[in-house]
Design an enzyme around this catalytic site. Structure first.
Site: not given
Length: 224
Positions: A52, A89, A117, A200
């Site tokens: 991402s 992801g 990840n 976020d």
């Protein structure tokens, strides 16, 4: 202080996960962003393969660091086209399964930005290293003359000191083993700085992506 900021950012990265992102004048196939109009003349492809952070989650596609690099390259009239092959992801295992399709187009420079990840999921370092090496091997086998760049990432200290240290070493070790250029840490000067990250607290803003692009450009410019 900078190290503390990086640790803060790395902790926030613990929720990095799959989401989508869009763009105004791009088409997307299997996570690959390309301009709708093909460039005139013969340009060499720079394939940026990642998650991402590469895909530009939460910002316009043209604001993501690969597109910023592409604009800079265009402004310098260099014969390269940047292809954003980021997919939110993405893990190293998923990347290993996806890379073959992306190698159908010629690759002159390959930039590998994967692993975050894996680390956040606690995947064994040996497995991540093996998967990344497999991706590199596939690129080298298909395009032995391609120049390779690997982008470093870290995991938050709460993953454990040993794991964090072992994970950090994946990238310089692979760079040395495969004669790759190394971007030490993609989020340098961005991680942990609120105004450079989205609400976020994880993904960089457009301004943050400008710095990510600069971090990569410092290494890429010597290769072009």
């Amino acid at each position: 202080m900078n190290k503390l900021k990086n640790y803060i950012s790395l902790f926030l990265l613990s929720t990095l996960c799959a989401c989508g992102s869009g763009g105004n004048n791009k088409t997307k196939i299997d996570g690959v962003e390309k301009t709708k109009e093909k460039s005139v003349g013969t340009k060499k492809n720079i394939l940026v393969f990642g998650d991402s952070l590469t895909a530009g989650l939460g910002v316009e596609q043209e604001e993501a660091f690969p597109d910023i690099l592409g604009n800079k390259i265009d402004s310098l009239q260099l014969p390269y086209e940047v292809i954003n092959a980021g997919l939110s992801g993405e893990t190293s295992a998923a990347g290993k399964a996806r890379i073959d399709w992306l190698l159908k187009d010629n690759v002159a420079i390959f930039i590998l930005e994967l692993g975050a990840n894996d680390g956040l999921r606690g995947i064994p370092v040996s497995e991540t290293r093996k998967n990344l090496q497999s991706i590199i091997d596939q690129v080298k086998a298909k395009y032995p003359e391609a120049k390779l760049v690997i982008v470093g990432m870290e995991v938050p200290p709460n993953m454990g000191k040993t794991y964090a240290s072992d994970f950090r070493m994946i990238f310089p070790d692979l760079a040395k083993k495969n004669n790759m250029a190394l971007v030490p840490f993609l989020l340098d000067r961005v991680g942990g700085i609120p105004e450079l990250n989205q609400a976020d607290g994880i993904h960089p803003t457009a301004a943050g992506h400008q710095i990510l692009a600069d971090n990569v450009w410092k290494v890429l410019k010597d290769i072009l």
